[in-house]
Design an enzyme around this catalytic site. Structure first.
Site, PDB file in Angstrom:
ATOM      1  N   GLU A   1       0.815  -1.225   0.000  1.00  0.00           N
ATOM      2  CA  GLU A   1       0.000   0.000   0.000  1.00  0.00           C
ATOM      3  C   GLU A   1       0.847   1.274   0.000  1.00  0.00           C
ATOM      4  OE1 GLU A   1      -3.008  -0.283   3.086  1.00  0.00           O
ATOM      5  OE2 GLU A   1      -4.275  -1.435   1.740  1.00  0.00           O
TER       6      GLU A   1
ATOM      7  N   GLU B   1      -6.595  -8.008  -0.737  1.00  0.00           N
ATOM      8  CA  GLU B   1      -7.086  -8.016   0.640  1.00  0.00           C
ATOM      9  C   GLU B   1      -8.556  -7.642   0.645  1.00  0.00           C
ATOM     10  OE1 GLU B   1      -5.097  -5.398   3.359  1.00  0.00           O
ATOM     11  OE2 GLU B   1      -3.108  -5.898   2.604  1.00  0.00           O
TER      12      GLU B   1
HETATM   13  C1  GLA Z   1      -4.304  -2.628   4.709  1.00  0.00           C
HETATM   14  C2  GLA Z   1      -2.938  -3.239   4.915  1.00  0.00           C
HETATM   15  C3  GLA Z   1      -2.948  -4.385   5.853  1.00  0.00           C
HETATM   16  C4  GLA Z   1      -3.880  -4.152   7.017  1.00  0.00           C
HETATM   17  C5  GLA Z   1      -5.252  -3.864   6.497  1.00  0.00           C
HETATM   18  C6  GLA Z   1      -6.276  -3.682   7.594  1.00  0.00           C
HETATM   19  O1  GLA Z   1      -4.957  -3.046   3.600  1.00  0.00           O
HETATM   20  O2  GLA Z   1      -2.318  -3.599   3.711  1.00  0.00           O
HETATM   21  O3  GLA Z   1      -1.627  -4.562   6.316  1.00  0.00           O
HETATM   22  O4  GLA Z   1      -3.416  -3.068   7.756  1.00  0.00           O
HETATM   23  O5  GLA Z   1      -5.198  -2.673   5.753  1.00  0.00           O
HETATM   24  O6  GLA Z   1      -7.524  -3.363   7.063  1.00  0.00           O
END
Ligand code: GLA
Ligand code: ZN
Length: 666
Positions: A146, A304
């Site tokens: 991210e 995710e």
């Molecule tokens: C992001 C991050 C993860 C985690 C999630 C929680 O997408 O990539 O490491 O922190 O959020 O929602």
């Protein structure tokens, strides 16, 4: 293992003793989990000191995955720097918008211009690639995590000046681009240029800048600076591993980074979907389509999503029974070839301990969430490769442009209340409600495959875009654009022509004035039985015919929506922020002209999405977002790939509440 939608998520065994790993793998098998994202926050584990690397834990994690028949999406682990690194090289800590140099803490905490970060992150990525390139578990590389945010330190200031030299060549060109004679800003030395921040050009935060051109360039620069970190790690990986695909997880409609600048550097797109709480289903759908558009329509990974609840919000509601399944099939319907969770096992401590996980702190497999995850795993396994590599045969394109997003929202006047995503979403939603498949594409995309191009709030018109939009209409297509489009060039300098600038010939309108009102004021648009808000451009038709008019004020009776014949096609102009009903009606008319409304259009809760499999099979996903059964009439004879049930053309069938079918014509 046969090909199937990859299923799994973030796996952090380094947080646990090895007996927990055993339990994990038993549970993963039970849930049909075949893919593990490993090592996302592992830097302090793999490199506990600058001159010490220790891969014993990671070795065991990968070996174990391979032994269990699972594959690994291996992170380089460079998204959170270890404490020793920040202590030794304080330059690595970011300086924020307010000018505060941060000290060690949190994650996503590195300055993208820091030579120490660049050297150490690429060295680590290289070492990992050297070690694991041939590991049987390795499926993909996950660089960083991210990427986002921004830094305003002196290293970034220097890098920004270098970037500006490359972009503008001379100070004269830069002064011209930024309109620096305004407020006596003429630069005579590159070193006089400061990053636009709370200490310099901004007041009231990142959207209030004295010089839009400067801030636009800083956002582009920061996008490129972070991209530089990604590319450097990718090159370090490639030095040892020429083949394994490389990605990083994006965040959908994430304003700070222009992902279109990143897209060419990824082997496949992937993203993390955490839709806002009250978002309608078209919100994540728009983000899916935007992510699919990054790689020219190629499938992406849902890297995710939460199986149940987030933790970062003030209030974190649960996904209700069935919602996870529906959201997952929605991702597949829009192009996902993988469905992964954050996270597989809940961490014991720190800020995400209450974040939803496939396995909770008690390690049980008889929870509702685990059961839903496992049932979905079974369904995905049964679906096999039917949707893999499929494409969306869209004939409608929606232009998405980060530059326009930035420029629109940092503009002083006419209204701070116009939000880019809201307007773009309204048009996307309307097209989807009519049953059209939509490709969400950059302004540089090839527009020749499309009959309809929707270009809402296209604030900046860059390069040859106007000519390419005209070409769409010329050959019979329809282009729709809206208020606050065609206003400025790539530097956010107003066009010295009538509004909407280069879009004027196509739309056949001229706009001299625009009114803005508070959000509670509703301007009636009687022909559409709708209202309009926020901004009301006063349109003088120059060839276009009115489709709908304003109902009130001194401009009552003047056009709010127009249509202009152009070549064999049409250019539509919507001069105001119509309510959703009004947008729906306008878009429906545009789509109907090209016969692009779908067979289940108009059903309030049913979403449709078409995917063409590599063998040419045209699959139709039907997703019922409602809590009532949807009673439908089959448009064709087909088999539901999920249940094997047949529907006969013209016969009634029912879609369960939150239900999904994938109709394959046979
Ligand atoms: C992001 C991050 C993860 C985690 C999630 C929680 O997408 O990539 O490491 O922190 O959020 O929602
Ligand atoms: Zn910096």
């Amino acid at each position: 293992m046969t090909d199937r939608i990859r299923y799994g998520g973030d796996h952090n065994p380094e947080q646990w003793p090895e007996e927990v790993w055993d339990a994990d793998h038993r549970l993963f098998t039970r849930a049909g989990i075949d893919t593990l994202t490993v090592g996302v926050f592992s830097w302090s584990l793999t490199q506990p000191a600058e001159d010490t690397c220790d891969f014993t834990v990671l070795d065991r994690v990968l070996d174990r995955a391979a032994a269990e028949g699972r594959r690994v999406c291996l992170a380089t682990g460079t998204a959170a720097v270890p404490p020793w690194l920040a202590k030794r090289y304080p330059e690595v800590n970011r300086t924020d918008f307010e000018g505060r140099r941060h000290r060690y803490g949190q994650r996503h905490n590195f300055c993208p211009s820091s030579p120490a970060y660049r050297r150490l992150s690429t060295a680590l990525a290289g070492r990992l690639a050297e070690r694991y390139a041939d590991h049987p578990a390795l499926l993909a590389w996950h660089i960083g995590n991210e990427y986002g945010g921004a830094c305003y330190c002196d290293l970034c200031a220097a890098a920004f000046r270098g970037w500006l030299r490359e972009r503008h060549g001379t100070l004269d060109a830069l002064n011209d681009a930024w309109c620096t004679t305004f407020w006596s800003h003429r630069y005579t030395d590159w070193d006089e240029i400061e990053p636009p921040s709370a200490l310099t050009e901004h007041w009231r935060g990142p959207d209030h800048t004295a010089f839009q051109g400067t801030t636009l360039d800083y956002r582009r620069f920061m996008t490129d600076a972070l991209l530089g970190c990604f590319v450097a790690e990718k090159e370090a990986v490639r030095a040892h591993d020429p083949d394994t695909p490389v990605t990083t997880n994006f965040m959908g409609m994430y304003r700070p980074l222009d992902y279109h600048r990143w897209a060419p550097h990824l082997d496949f797109a992937s993203w993390d979907s955490y839709p806002p709480l009250d978002a309608p289903p078209t919100w994540p759908a728009l983000a899916h389509d935007l992510m699919r558009g990054l790689k020219d329509g190629a499938p992406f990974w849902l890297m995710e999503q939460t199986p149940s609840t987030t933790a970062c919000r003030d209030v974190n509601p649960l996904r209700r029974p069935g919602e996870l399944r529906l959201a997952t099939f929605q991702a597949v319907a829009h192009g996902a070839d993988a469905a992964l969770y954050f996270q597989l096992r809940a961490s014991r401590g720190a800020c995400e301990k209450y974040h939803g996980a496939v396995v909770g702190h008690a390690g049980r497999d008889d929870t509702r969430v685990f059961r839903e995850v496992a049932a979905l795993g079974e369904e995905l396994a049964a679906l096999g490769d039917a949707t893999l590599g499929a494409r969306t045969p869209a004939r409608t394109a929606l232009l998405f442009d980060w530059d326009s997003w930035w420029a629109l929202e940092m503009s002083d006047g006419p209204s701070r209340l116009v939000r880019y995503q809201d307007v773009v979403h309204a048009y996307y939603r309307a097209a989807r409600a009519s049953g059209a498949d939509v490709d969400v594409v950059p302004v540089t995309a090839d527009l020749t495959p499309y009959d309809v191009v929707l270009a809402p709030v296209l604030h900046l018109v860059k390069g040859d875009l106007a000519a390419r939009l005209e070409a769409v209409a010329e050959r019979g297509g329809t282009v729709l654009t809206t208020f606050l489009s065609g206003r400025a060039d790539e530097h956010d300098r107003a066009f010295l022509t009538d509004v909407p600038g280069p879009l004027a010939p196509l739309t056949g309108v001229r706009v001299d004035e625009w009114d803005a009102r508070p959000p509670e004021f509703v301007q009636p648009v009687p022909e559409l039985s709708a209202g309009a808000r926020l901004v009301f451009e006063i349109v003088l038709p120059r060839g276009a015919e009115p489709v709908a008019t304003y109902g009130a004020d001194f401009y009552a009776g003047s056009p709010a929506v127009t249509r202009n014949r152009f070549g064999a096609g049409e250019g539509w102009y919507v001069a105001t922020a119509l309510d959703q009903d009004g947008v729906d009606e306008v878009v429906r008319r545009v789509l109907a002209r090209h016969d692009l409304t779908g067979p289940y259009a108009g059903h309030r809760t049913v979403e449709t999405a078409t995917r063409t499999a590599p063998d040419g099979t045209r699959l139709l996903f039907l997703l019922n977002h409602g809590r009532e059964p949807a009673r439908l009439t089959a448009h064709t004879t087909a088999t539901d790939l999920l249940t094997g049930k047949r529907v006969e053309a013209g016969a009634p069938f029912t879609l369960d509440p939150l239900g999904v079918v994938i109709l394959s014509p046979q």
